[in-house]
Design an enzyme around this catalytic site. Structure first.
Site, PDB file in Angstrom:
ATOM      1  N   ASP A 207      -8.981   3.879  -2.143  1.00 11.69           N
ATOM      2  CA  ASP A 207      -9.972   4.308  -1.153  1.00 11.69           C
ATOM      3  C   ASP A 207     -11.239   4.863  -1.772  1.00 11.69           C
ATOM      4  O   ASP A 207     -11.419   6.077  -1.892  1.00 11.69           O
ATOM      5  CB  ASP A 207      -9.350   5.363  -0.225  1.00 11.69           C
ATOM      6  CG  ASP A 207      -8.185   4.781   0.561  1.00 11.69           C
ATOM      7  OD1 ASP A 207      -8.091   3.540   0.661  1.00 11.69           O
ATOM      8  OD2 ASP A 207      -7.373   5.573   1.083  1.00 11.69           O
TER       9      ASP A 207
ATOM     10  N   ASP B 147       0.862  -1.185   0.000  1.00 12.38           N
ATOM     11  CA  ASP B 147       0.000   0.000   0.000  1.00 12.38           C
ATOM     12  C   ASP B 147       0.904   1.243   0.000  1.00 12.38           C
ATOM     13  O   ASP B 147       2.127   1.136   0.141  1.00 12.38           O
ATOM     14  CB  ASP B 147      -0.864  -0.060   1.279  1.00 12.38           C
ATOM     15  CG  ASP B 147      -1.931   1.030   1.336  1.00 12.38           C
ATOM     16  OD1 ASP B 147      -2.296   1.573   0.282  1.00 12.38           O
ATOM     17  OD2 ASP B 147      -2.395   1.326   2.457  1.00 12.38           O
TER      18      ASP B 147
ATOM     19  N   GLU C 157       2.686   5.108  -3.942  1.00 13.30           N
ATOM     20  CA  GLU C 157       2.671   6.083  -5.068  1.00 13.30           C
ATOM     21  C   GLU C 157       3.984   6.838  -5.180  1.00 13.30           C
ATOM     22  O   GLU C 157       4.321   7.214  -6.305  1.00 13.30           O
ATOM     23  CB  GLU C 157       1.503   7.056  -4.870  1.00 13.30           C
ATOM     24  CG  GLU C 157       0.142   6.399  -4.952  1.00 13.30           C
ATOM     25  CD  GLU C 157      -0.177   5.461  -3.788  1.00 13.30           C
ATOM     26  OE1 GLU C 157       0.312   5.720  -2.685  1.00 13.30           O
ATOM     27  OE2 GLU C 157      -0.894   4.477  -3.995  1.00 13.30           O
TER      28      GLU C 157
END
Ligand code: MIG
Length: 884
Positions: A557, A481, A484
């Site tokens: 999300d 997770d 980015e």
């Protein structure tokens, strides 16, 4: 902003056709900008399988420019292009088979690509080729005549704040050590007005005109609570765009990992057709045309033109460049139960037991960041997880798995081995001053591993070794997770663009690759811990072209609202078309609390999507499937059980994605490329070529409008077996019990006869075939099967690939791939033939060794479904069933 100052018009680039050289690999020539006189090198090549590549770099750059490594699986095999015509101002290149011609016009420089005389696309026809050459920083400049242009640049910068050497973003200052280096170009797609692709955006399936608004942005960002219908980039990027018209699909793959913008403008242009007689010259008709303008912050222009001509060809061409979907371990196609967070061992056990108690299948329970000791990945919170191995042994006995989260940020803590080792070895991304880049994330002050460095990836992969990762076992898999990467309090919540990576590349060059590399290293680690034997499962939030090789992605999300359920369909279709078949959206919606009806509808949709995981935010109320009353529990149970029963079909589809690059979940238009009414459909989709799924995404829906495409098709209700009387757009009544699913005539779907507690509990469960007849009373289908977890299918050819054909009232099972061998004691127990014309008199089954037996059957005159029971025909043998 600088590129946007260049408006469509006549390009100032001129091709110097005297400089043309050609070899087996490519044709090269130079182009020059009429004003600033900088030379660029153009390289064109043809790649086997109807792909063209165009590269533009500076002829002699001040320093090497970034060229995306590691995304192409190998150096593509080129085919010689022939110079078929060279005259002043024009150069024509032809492919060996003469199907394709590339016409290069010298001034203004343009390239037009034709297929059998049809112009498919042209480049720089709007004059938007843009290439900022590298230049010495202002302080190094001597006021020579040569540098005048550069000097005037910097004064211009002051006036217009064009951010050549530095740029402010809020309170952040981005210092551009190497100055401006932006590149861009326009492409015109002739005859096309339907374009798709370039994930990830919370957007519609069809790409929209951007002339009055924001361009589609490709810049991986962690945007909590992102809005619906937005062009801002979220989490992952794949710079692949598809254009479609009834007889052709084309793709543009813009290989660049820096921040990229894509402008799209569809219009109608007058097309002149030259007719025979001079009297009726210039017949005009309006032809659609789509202009696509790509703009990247840095790097070079390296673009692949995928010539199709079908969508399936495009998928193959893209896979030939970037690889196919990794074959998932079977368990990972089951249902996943996640939450931020399952608190401790007791919680895990209780949730696990809840599934058994409520008779709901599931395969994997997930642990989010709270399972760690102070957000130090690869560790356990010792109070909550005193004996993680024992917990995993418990799950193993239940034939289930565990997934834990591993984020890329590393807590700054000298007592944390991961940190101190990485620090000593210099494995962190640096800031512009050469110190370890520090950002804030879950653990507080953190450093970020530099996954672009192969040595770091190797070291990272080794962290997953059982002896290094304490408390891990071989039923533990991984979730990446925040890659980015997410940096709290960073510009746009990500890393500064002037941070420095391996080989001194700035973060701006590699930004969109960061997550790709973390997942690559993680998958490698899981493979290595099993000595190369077991398939990994790694879920990543950030991704790039080629991420399909390393596992699964999810859409991040989302919010527990109907609109997010609805938009998840085009989002997943777009990701699927970009090569990543193994994708899903958080079932229920991550943020907030879904009303029970929404949760139920989301389960029903998710059950028919590739990656199927329920997940919820820390602030959300618990939402295990049995918490919403008996009726809802029952409906969710049914949805998940349908998923498990469908797994043989889904696994076979994944094998096809793995071997033939066919997306598992696909928009209707791919299956019906000639049917214009399907081109924009995004509220339903095909799962493989056989199932049409229409999730219910409206609250309290009593009916839904379903499009059953294809005038020659027959569609059957997947559950009631009844043939649909009408085609086209139908109003279908719905209840909360389930969502509309249809089987297409002409297909055979393999299913299990019943669901079990998890995939591993179902190994021996028998099969059922749903044979849906087409207008010719024929059908074909297949079943792929292997051990479900190892690489033996690849190394030892231990797999079974059967083909089912229904023709002239005979259903036969035979090898689809003779090279595979896999023994199973499983049998085909039941066959249901949909759309069978009349009650048969007798039915026999014969195995290849000549043994014949009579088959028990029932025929339903209302639905025309013929059910053959108690067949007990070996799955791994060839056989025939004859209906008389
Ligand atoms: O911003 O690890 O998208 O799935 O539960 C929160 C906690 C950080 C974001 C992920 C979400 C996950 C959460 N993470």
């Amino acid at each position: 902003r600088r590129q946007k100052l260049l408006r469509p018009g006549k390009s100032l680039y001129r091709a110097l056709l005297d400089s043309v050289t050609s070899s087996d690999e490519n044709v090269k020539f130079q182009i020059i900008h009429e004003e600033h006189k900088v030379l660029l090198q153009v390289e064109i090549c043809e790649i086997e399988g109807n792909i063209f590549r165009l590269k533009i770099d500076e002829a002699s750059p001040l320093r090497a420019r970034y060229k995306v490594p590691d995304v192409l699986i190998k150096e593509p095999t080129t085919q010689r292009l022939f110079i078929s015509q060279k005259e002043p101002g024009i150069l024509v290149l032809s492919s060996v088979n003469e199907d394709y011609k590339l016409q290069v016009t010298a001034y203004p420089f343009q390239v037009e690509l034709q297929s059998k005389g049809e112009t498919v696309l042209s480049m720089n026809s709007n004059g938007l080729l843009y290439f900022e050459h590298l230049r010495p920083p202002p302080s190094d400049r001597k006021p020579t005549a040569e540098n005048k242009e550069a000097a005037s640049d910097s004064s211009k910068e002051k006036q217009e704040d064009l951010g050549l050497w530095q740029e402010k973003f809020g309170s952040f200052l981005d210092i551009k050590a190497h100055g401006p280096s932006s590149v861009g170009m326009d492409f015109s797609l002739h005859g096309f007005d339907h374009v798709y692709g370039i994930p990830q955006h919370t957007e519609a399936l069809l790409l929209k005109n951007t002339s009055d608004g924001d361009a589609y942005r490709l810049y991986n960002l962690d945007i909590f609570g992102h809005k619906i219908h937005d062009k801002i980039g979220i989490y992952g990027s794949v710079p692949l765009l598809l254009a479609h018209k009834p007889n052709r699909t084309t793709g543009i793959f813009w290989l660049n990992s820096s921040e990229t913008l894509v402008d799209i403008n569809t219009k109608a242009v007058a097309e002149h057709t030259l007719s025979g007689s001079a009297a009726e010259t210039a017949k005009q008709r309006a032809m659609p045309l789509t202009d696509v303008r790509w703009m990247s912050e840095s790097g070079i222009i390296d673009v692949f033109l995928l010539m199709g001509p079908t969508a399936f060809d495009i998928f193959k061409q893209f896979a030939q460049l970037t690889g196919t979907q990794a074959l998932p371990p079977l368990f990972s196609l089951g249902y996943h139960q996640c939450r931020w967070n399952y608190e401790d061992e007791q919680d895990v056990k209780a949730v696990d037991a809840g599934f058994d108690e409520h008779d709901i299948p599931y395969d994997v329970i997930w642990l989010d960041i709270e399972h760690t000791d102070g957000k130090k990945y690869f560790t356990w919170d010792k109070k909550k997880f005193q004996n993680p191995r024992k917990m995993q042994e418990h799950l193993r006995k239940k034939k289930r798995k565990l997934v834990i989260i591993v984020d890329p940020h590393v807590k700054i803590d000298p007592t944390y081995t991961l940190y101190s080792q990485a620090k000593d070895k210099g494995y962190f991304v640096k800031d512009r001053n050469g110190r370890d880049f520090e950002g804030i994330c879950w653990p507080g002050s953190s450093c970020y591993l530099d996954f672009t460095n192969p040595e770091v990836r190797k070291w990272y992969a080794d962290q997953f070794a059982f002896k290094t990762y304490k408390g891990s076992t071989n039923i533990l898999f991984v979730w990446n997770d925040m890659n980015e990467p997410s940096v709290f309090k960073g510009a746009e919540l990500t890393m500064q663009k002037d941070a420095v990576h391996y080989n001194n590349w700035e973060h701006r060059e590699v930004h969109n690759l960061y997550g790709f590399y973390q997942q690559m290293a993680t998958a490698e680690g899981l493979i290595r811990r099993s000595s190369g034997k077991e398939r990994p499962f790694v879920l990543t939030r950030s991704f790039f072209a080629g991420s399909q090789k390393y596992g699964a992605v999810w859409t991040g999300d989302n919010t527990a609202e109907w609109g997010y359920l609805k938009i998840s369909i085009p989002m997943l279709l777009t990701i699927s078309m970009a090569g990543i078949s193994f994708c899903g959206a958080d079932v229920g919606g991550f943020i907030g609390d879904p009303e029970p009806e929404l949760l139920v509808r989301w389960y029903q949709a998710g059950a028919y999507q590739p990656f199927f995981r329920g997940h919820s935010n820390m602030e959300s109320k618990r939402r295990e499937p049995w918490l919403f009353g008996e009726k809802n529990t029952q409906i969710i149970r049914e949805a998940i059980r349908e998923r498990y029963v469908l797994l043989p079909y889904l696994y076979t589809l994944f094998y096809r994605a793995h071997t033939a690059a066919e997306p598992v979940m696909r928009p209707l238009w791919i299956e019906f490329p000639g049917k214009i009414e399907t081109f924009g459909v995004e509220n339903e989709y095909m799962l493989g070529n056989a199932l049409l799924v229409h999730p219910v995404t409206e609250q309290e829906a009593k009916t839904v409008s379903v499009l059953l495409p294809g005038s020659e098709e027959i569609w059957y209700d997947f559950r009631k077996f009844k043939r649909m009387e009408d085609l086209g757009t139908l109003k279908i009544p719905v209840t909360l019990e389930n969502i509309p699913v249809f089987q297409r005539g002409g297909t055979v779907i393999p299913l299990k006869t019943t669901a079990g507690k998890s995939t591993e509990w179902m190994i021996d469960v028998s099969y059922e075939l749903h044979v849906a007849l087409d207008t010719e009373a024929c059908a074909v289908g297949e079943l792929y099967l292997d051990d479900g977890h190892s690489f033996q299918y690849l190394h030892k050819k231990q797999f079974l690939y059967q083909k089912f054909t229904f023709h002239k009232n005979v259903l036969s099972s035979s090898r689809r791939d003779e090279s595979g061998q896999y023994h199973t004691t499983c049998v085909v127990e039941r066959v249901i033939v949909l759309g069978f014309g009349q009650q048969p008199t007798f039915v026999t089954a014969c195995s290849k060794d000549g043994k014949e037996k009579e088959v028990v059957f029932t025929y339903n005159t209302k639905t025309s479904a013929l059910t053959l029971e108690n067949l007990a025909l070996s799955v791994d043998a060839d056989w025939e069933i004859c209906i008389n």
